[in-house]
Write an enzyme that holds these catalytic residues in place. Structure first.
Site, PDB file in Angstrom:
ATOM      1  N   ASN A   1       7.317  -5.138  20.116  1.00 28.48           N
ATOM      2  CA  ASN A   1       6.178  -5.362  20.997  1.00 28.48           C
ATOM      3  C   ASN A   1       6.466  -6.592  21.875  1.00 28.48           C
ATOM      4  OD1 ASN A   1       3.696  -6.513  21.935  1.00 28.48           O
ATOM      5  ND2 ASN A   1       2.597  -5.140  20.557  1.00 28.48           N
TER       6      ASN A   1
ATOM      7  N   HIS B   1       3.949 -10.664  24.308  1.00 30.77           N
ATOM      8  CA  HIS B   1       3.845 -12.119  24.425  1.00 30.77           C
ATOM      9  C   HIS B   1       4.888 -12.750  25.328  1.00 30.77           C
ATOM     10  CE1 HIS B   1       0.332 -11.898  22.166  1.00 30.77           C
ATOM     11  NE2 HIS B   1       0.934 -11.374  21.115  1.00 30.77           N
TER      12      HIS B   1
ATOM     13  N   HIS C   1       0.905  -3.421  24.922  1.00 26.51           N
ATOM     14  CA  HIS C   1      -0.548  -3.227  24.874  1.00 26.51           C
ATOM     15  C   HIS C   1      -1.132  -3.606  26.229  1.00 26.51           C
ATOM     16  CE1 HIS C   1      -4.510  -4.232  22.485  1.00 26.51           C
ATOM     17  NE2 HIS C   1      -4.725  -3.414  23.496  1.00 26.51           N
TER      18      HIS C   1
ATOM     19  N   ARG D   1      -4.132  -4.415  27.800  1.00 22.05           N
ATOM     20  CA  ARG D   1      -5.511  -4.735  27.411  1.00 22.05           C
ATOM     21  C   ARG D   1      -6.429  -4.583  28.609  1.00 22.05           C
ATOM     22  NH1 ARG D   1      -5.832  -7.649  22.238  1.00 22.05           N
ATOM     23  NH2 ARG D   1      -8.038  -7.787  22.746  1.00 22.05           N
TER      24      ARG D   1
ATOM     25  N   ARG E   1      -4.736  -9.617  29.890  1.00 20.11           N
ATOM     26  CA  ARG E   1      -4.382 -11.020  29.604  1.00 20.11           C
ATOM     27  C   ARG E   1      -2.874 -11.208  29.460  1.00 20.11           C
ATOM     28  NH1 ARG E   1      -6.705 -11.528  23.506  1.00 20.11           N
ATOM     29  NH2 ARG E   1      -8.602 -10.928  24.576  1.00 20.11           N
TER      30      ARG E   1
ATOM     31  N   GLU F   1       0.003   0.822  23.641  1.00 19.33           N
ATOM     32  CA  GLU F   1      -1.200   0.516  22.850  1.00 19.33           C
ATOM     33  C   GLU F   1      -2.363   0.429  23.813  1.00 19.33           C
ATOM     34  OE1 GLU F   1      -0.745  -3.012  20.592  1.00 19.33           O
ATOM     35  OE2 GLU F   1       0.877  -2.203  19.399  1.00 19.33           O
TER      36      GLU F   1
ATOM     37  N   THR G   1      -5.524  -8.038  18.036  1.00 21.43           N
ATOM     38  CA  THR G   1      -6.270  -6.885  17.531  1.00 21.43           C
ATOM     39  C   THR G   1      -6.732  -7.160  16.108  1.00 21.43           C
ATOM     40  OG1 THR G   1      -4.710  -5.579  18.819  1.00 21.43           O
ATOM     41  CG2 THR G   1      -6.188  -4.374  17.352  1.00 21.43           C
TER      42      THR G   1
ATOM     43  N   GLU H   1      -1.009   4.213  12.230  1.00 19.48           N
ATOM     44  CA  GLU H   1      -0.316   2.928  12.035  1.00 19.48           C
ATOM     45  C   GLU H   1      -1.209   2.083  11.144  1.00 19.48           C
ATOM     46  OE1 GLU H   1       1.577   1.048  15.384  1.00 19.48           O
ATOM     47  OE2 GLU H   1       1.261  -0.947  14.524  1.00 19.48           O
TER      48      GLU H   1
ATOM     49  N   HIS I   1       1.572  -5.352  12.507  1.00 18.26           N
ATOM     50  CA  HIS I   1       0.707  -6.515  12.758  1.00 18.26           C
ATOM     51  C   HIS I   1       1.014  -7.644  11.790  1.00 18.26           C
ATOM     52  CE1 HIS I   1      -2.504  -8.941  14.358  1.00 18.26           C
ATOM     53  NE2 HIS I   1      -2.615  -8.052  15.319  1.00 18.26           N
TER      54      HIS I   1
HETATM   55  N1  PXP Z   1       0.721  -2.777  16.072  1.00 16.97           N
HETATM   56  C1  PXP Z   1      -0.443  -2.856  16.763  1.00 16.97           C
HETATM   57  C2  PXP Z   1      -1.289  -1.644  16.843  1.00 16.97           C
HETATM   58  C3  PXP Z   1      -0.820  -4.045  17.426  1.00 16.97           C
HETATM   59  O1  PXP Z   1      -1.994  -4.106  18.081  1.00 16.97           O
HETATM   60  C4  PXP Z   1       0.049  -5.148  17.368  1.00 16.97           C
HETATM   61  C5  PXP Z   1      -0.310  -6.408  18.111  1.00 16.97           C
HETATM   62  O2  PXP Z   1      -0.363  -6.174  19.460  1.00 16.97           O
HETATM   63  C6  PXP Z   1       1.256  -5.011  16.669  1.00 16.97           C
HETATM   64  C7  PXP Z   1       1.550  -3.832  16.007  1.00 16.97           C
HETATM   65  C8  PXP Z   1       2.237  -6.129  16.564  1.00 16.97           C
HETATM   66  O3  PXP Z   1       1.662  -7.196  15.898  1.00 16.97           O
HETATM   67  P1  PXP Z   1       2.378  -8.609  15.898  1.00 16.97           P
HETATM   68  O4  PXP Z   1       2.463  -9.039  17.334  1.00 16.97           O
HETATM   69  O5  PXP Z   1       1.502  -9.458  15.062  1.00 16.97           O
HETATM   70  O6  PXP Z   1       3.752  -8.396  15.302  1.00 16.97           O
END
Ligand code: PXP
Length: 258
Positions: free
Chosen positions: A10, A13, A46, A48, A52, A76, A107, A157, A200
Site C-alpha cells: 500500500n 503514505h 486508497h 479517500r 488526503r 481501496e 481505516t 480482508e 492493517h
Molecule cells: N488493508 C486495508 C483495507 C487498509 O485500509 C489498509 C490501510 O490503508 C491496509 C490494508 C494497510 O494498512 P497499514 O498501512 O497499516 O499497513
C-alpha cells in the site's frame, strides 16, 4: 495451505509525504515501481473521499503502470456513488470496500456488511459485473463473514489492526485471543468459499503469526513499509517483509536457513 502468500504493498503514505508540502514528489508511482521490483505481487491504493493522500491523478498513473507491468492494482474505496463511478471507469483488478469516516486517521474497524446489506450488495454486484474482484474489509467476526459471502464478494480482508496493536502494547493475552479470532475467521471464510486476505498495522514483529495462518492468500501492508523505507530504503524494507512472510509460511523461525 494456499500457494505462495501474495504481498500487496500500500503506497498511500508516499502521497501523504508529498501532500504535506504540496509538492509533486515523492511520487506514489515511483514507489509502486520499486515495490514491484522488490517482490510486491500487487499495488494497493486508497482513494479517500477527502483525497488526503492518493489523488485521482495518482489512480490514473497507477492504473497505467500496473497495466504495463502486468501487476494487479487493488483500489481501496468507500461504498459511495462517486467511488463506484471511479472504480467502474478504471476497472482495476480488485476493489476493496472499506468503511470511511472523514475524521479518522486511518481505516478504523471493518465494514459493517451485516448491517449494510442493502447498500453494499448493489455495489458488489456492479463491481463484480464489471469484472472487478471484490474484497470486503471486515473484522474476523462470524456475522460479518457470513454477510460477506451473502452479498456475493469473492474475497474478505480480515482486519489485523487490533491484533497488531495488542502485540505492540505487549498485551500478550489480548494478542493471543485476537490471533485466535483471526485464525477462526480465516477458517470460516474459506469454508464459505471466500478467498481470505489480511491487513492493517502489520510490521516485522507481527507478520509471521499472520502469515502462518494457512487459509490466507494475500497480505496488504503499507504504513510500516513506508516508514521503514526512511531508514533502510523501500526495496530493502519490502524484501525483508517478503522474506519474513516466506519463512513463516514455510514454518521456519525468522532468519533460519532454508
Ligand atoms: N488493508 C486495508 C483495507 C487498509 O485500509 C489498509 C490501510 O490503508 C491496509 C490494508 C494497510 O494498512 P497499514 O498501512 O497499516 O499497513
Amino acid at each position: 495451505m494456499t500457494a505462495r502468500l501474495r504481498l500487496g504493498v500500500n503506497i498511500d503514505h508516499v502521497a501523504t509525504i508529498r501532500n504535506a508540502r504540496g509538492e509533486t514528489y515523492p511520487e506514489p508511482s515511483r514507489a509502486a515501481e520499486i515495490a514491484m521490483l522488490a517482490g510486491a505481487d500487487g499495488i494497493t491504493a486508497h482513494l479517500r473521499e477527502d483525497r488526503r493522500h492518493i489523488s485521482d491523478a495518482d489512480i490514473d498513473e497507477l492504473s497505467e503502470l500496473c497495466r504495463v507491468r502486468g501487476k494487479p492494482l487493488n483500489l481501496e474505496m468507500a461504498v459511495t456513488e462517486e467511488m463506484l463511478g471511479i472504480a467502474l471507469a478504471h476497472r482495476p483488478h480488485a476493489a476493496c470496500l472499506v468503511p470511511e469516516r472523514r475524521e479518522e486517521v486511518t481505516t478504523e474497524g471493518g465494514l459493517d456488511v451485516a448491517g449494510g446489506h442493502n447498500r453494499i450488495a448493489p455495489a458488489v454486484a456492479a463491481l463484480v459485473g464489471a469484472g472487478i474482484r471484490v474484497s470486503l474489509f471486515i473484522e474476523a467476526d462470524p456475522a460479518q463473514i457470513a454477510a460477506a459471502a451473502k452479498v456475493g464478494a469473492q474475497v474478505v480482508e480480515l482486519h489485523t489492526g487490533a491484533y497488531c496493536d495488542a502485540v505492540r502494547a505487549r498485551d500478550t493475552a489480548r494478542a493471543e485471543a485476537l490471533l485466535e479470532r483471526l485464525k477462526r475467521g480465516a477458517t470460516e471464510a474459506a469454508r464459505l468459499g471466500l478467498e481470505v486476505h489480511a491487513g492493517h498495522g502489520i510490521d516485522y514483529a507481527t507478520v509471521a503469526a499472520v502469515a502462518a495462518i494457512p487459509e490466507l492468500a494475500e497480505l496488504n501492508i503499507g504504513h510500516f513499509l513506508i516508514g521503514e523505507a526512511i531508514f533502510i530504503g523501500l526495496d530493502s524494507a519490502i524484501r525483508r517483509m517478503r522474506a519474513l512472510m516466506d519463512e513463516a509460511r514455510a514454518g521456519r523461525a525468522p532468519g533460519a536457513a532454508a
